[in-house]
Design a protein around this motif. Structure first.
Motif, PDB file in Angstrom:
ATOM      1  N   VAL A 118       0.850  -1.140   0.141  1.00 53.12           N
ATOM      2  CA  VAL A 118      -0.122  -0.105   0.045  1.00 53.12           C
ATOM      3  C   VAL A 118       0.833   1.377   0.049  1.00 53.12           C
ATOM      4  O   VAL A 118       0.620   2.129  -0.804  1.00 53.12           O
ATOM      5  CB  VAL A 118      -1.102   0.021   1.268  1.00 53.12           C
ATOM      6  CG1 VAL A 118      -1.702   1.561   1.381  1.00 53.12           C
ATOM      7  CG2 VAL A 118      -2.015  -0.959   0.900  1.00 53.12           C
ATOM      8  N   SER A 119       1.955   1.391   0.838  1.00 57.39           N
ATOM      9  CA  SER A 119       2.865   2.603   0.883  1.00 57.39           C
ATOM     10  C   SER A 119       3.460   2.703  -0.570  1.00 57.39           C
ATOM     11  O   SER A 119       3.663   3.694  -0.684  1.00 57.39           O
ATOM     12  CB  SER A 119       4.070   2.220   1.963  1.00 57.39           C
ATOM     13  OG  SER A 119       4.837   3.206   2.070  1.00 57.39           O
ATOM     14  N   ARG A 120       3.840   1.633  -1.216  1.00 63.09           N
ATOM     15  CA  ARG A 120       4.562   1.803  -2.465  1.00 63.09           C
ATOM     16  C   ARG A 120       3.801   2.278  -3.550  1.00 63.09           C
ATOM     17  O   ARG A 120       4.170   2.941  -4.301  1.00 63.09           O
ATOM     18  CB  ARG A 120       5.189   0.400  -2.685  1.00 63.09           C
ATOM     19  CG  ARG A 120       6.515  -0.011  -1.946  1.00 63.09           C
ATOM     20  CD  ARG A 120       7.189  -1.299  -2.267  1.00 63.09           C
ATOM     21  NE  ARG A 120       8.334  -1.351  -1.444  1.00 63.09           N
ATOM     22  CZ  ARG A 120       8.879  -2.590  -1.641  1.00 63.09           C
ATOM     23  NH1 ARG A 120       8.760  -3.530  -2.690  1.00 63.09           N
ATOM     24  NH2 ARG A 120      10.155  -2.728  -1.040  1.00 63.09           N
ATOM     25  N   ASN A 165       1.250  11.399 -10.185  1.00 64.59           N
ATOM     26  CA  ASN A 165       0.191  12.855 -10.384  1.00 64.59           C
ATOM     27  C   ASN A 165       1.301  13.901 -10.547  1.00 64.59           C
ATOM     28  O   ASN A 165       1.109  14.856 -11.148  1.00 64.59           O
ATOM     29  CB  ASN A 165      -0.525  12.727  -8.990  1.00 64.59           C
ATOM     30  CG  ASN A 165      -1.221  14.055  -9.129  1.00 64.59           C
ATOM     31  OD1 ASN A 165      -2.168  14.179  -9.784  1.00 64.59           O
ATOM     32  ND2 ASN A 165      -0.874  14.937  -8.025  1.00 64.59           N
ATOM     33  N   GLN A 206       1.169   4.028  -3.258  1.00 63.02           N
ATOM     34  CA  GLN A 206       0.715   5.387  -2.883  1.00 63.02           C
ATOM     35  C   GLN A 206       1.762   6.221  -3.096  1.00 63.02           C
ATOM     36  O   GLN A 206       1.743   7.553  -3.809  1.00 63.02           O
ATOM     37  CB  GLN A 206       0.404   5.617  -1.256  1.00 63.02           C
ATOM     38  CG  GLN A 206      -1.042   5.499  -0.742  1.00 63.02           C
ATOM     39  CD  GLN A 206      -0.764   5.166   0.752  1.00 63.02           C
ATOM     40  OE1 GLN A 206       0.045   5.131   1.545  1.00 63.02           O
ATOM     41  NE2 GLN A 206      -2.123   5.259   1.332  1.00 63.02           N
ATOM     42  N   GLN A 207       3.027   6.000  -3.107  1.00 62.43           N
ATOM     43  CA  GLN A 207       4.225   6.604  -3.695  1.00 62.43           C
ATOM     44  C   GLN A 207       4.085   6.658  -4.777  1.00 62.43           C
ATOM     45  O   GLN A 207       4.552   7.712  -5.691  1.00 62.43           O
ATOM     46  CB  GLN A 207       5.562   5.973  -3.191  1.00 62.43           C
ATOM     47  CG  GLN A 207       5.937   6.071  -1.571  1.00 62.43           C
ATOM     48  CD  GLN A 207       7.103   5.361  -1.115  1.00 62.43           C
ATOM     49  OE1 GLN A 207       7.765   4.678  -1.934  1.00 62.43           O
ATOM     50  NE2 GLN A 207       7.353   5.439   0.295  1.00 62.43           N
ATOM     51  N   LEU A 264       1.619   6.543  -7.004  1.00 60.12           N
ATOM     52  CA  LEU A 264       0.366   7.391  -7.447  1.00 60.12           C
ATOM     53  C   LEU A 264       0.819   8.879  -7.436  1.00 60.12           C
ATOM     54  O   LEU A 264       0.712   9.609  -8.320  1.00 60.12           O
ATOM     55  CB  LEU A 264      -0.811   6.964  -6.525  1.00 60.12           C
ATOM     56  CG  LEU A 264      -1.600   5.688  -6.793  1.00 60.12           C
ATOM     57  CD1 LEU A 264      -2.768   5.576  -5.728  1.00 60.12           C
ATOM     58  CD2 LEU A 264      -1.992   6.022  -8.201  1.00 60.12           C
ATOM     59  N   GLU A 265       1.612   9.326  -6.083  1.00 58.55           N
ATOM     60  CA  GLU A 265       2.323  10.430  -5.920  1.00 58.55           C
ATOM     61  C   GLU A 265       3.046  10.957  -7.017  1.00 58.55           C
ATOM     62  O   GLU A 265       2.976  12.044  -7.463  1.00 58.55           O
ATOM     63  CB  GLU A 265       2.769  10.765  -4.409  1.00 58.55           C
ATOM     64  CG  GLU A 265       1.810  10.690  -3.335  1.00 58.55           C
ATOM     65  CD  GLU A 265       2.500  10.586  -1.985  1.00 58.55           C
ATOM     66  OE1 GLU A 265       3.618  11.010  -1.841  1.00 58.55           O
ATOM     67  OE2 GLU A 265       1.474  10.191  -1.073  1.00 58.55           O
TER      68      GLU A 265
END
Length: 61
Positions: free
Chosen positions: A25-27, A36, A29-30, A32-33
């Motif tokens: 999940v952390s990876r 973006n 999210q990174q 996706l950031e």
């Protein structure tokens, strides 16, 4: 992690431990950031190449 990925595809009862899920999940999210940020920067470049103050926002009219 690659072994886990391959096992998950070919082992019917494969499970992911909570700590592994947290890492995934952390990876994600990174990623996706980063995606973006890259998208926003690319759009800024594209928009600036098409917008001329004397033409207005939609280009030549």
């Amino acid at each position: 992690m690659e072994d886990e990925y391959l096992d998950s595809r070919y082992t019917p009862g494969y499970t992911v431990e909570s700590i592994e899920l947290d890492t995934i999940v952390s990876r994600v999210q990174q990623l996706l950031e980063l995606a973006n940020t890259a998208f926003v920067e690319r759009m800024r470049i594209i928009e600036s190449s098409f917008v001329n103050p004397s033409w207005g926002i939609h280009g030549r009219t």
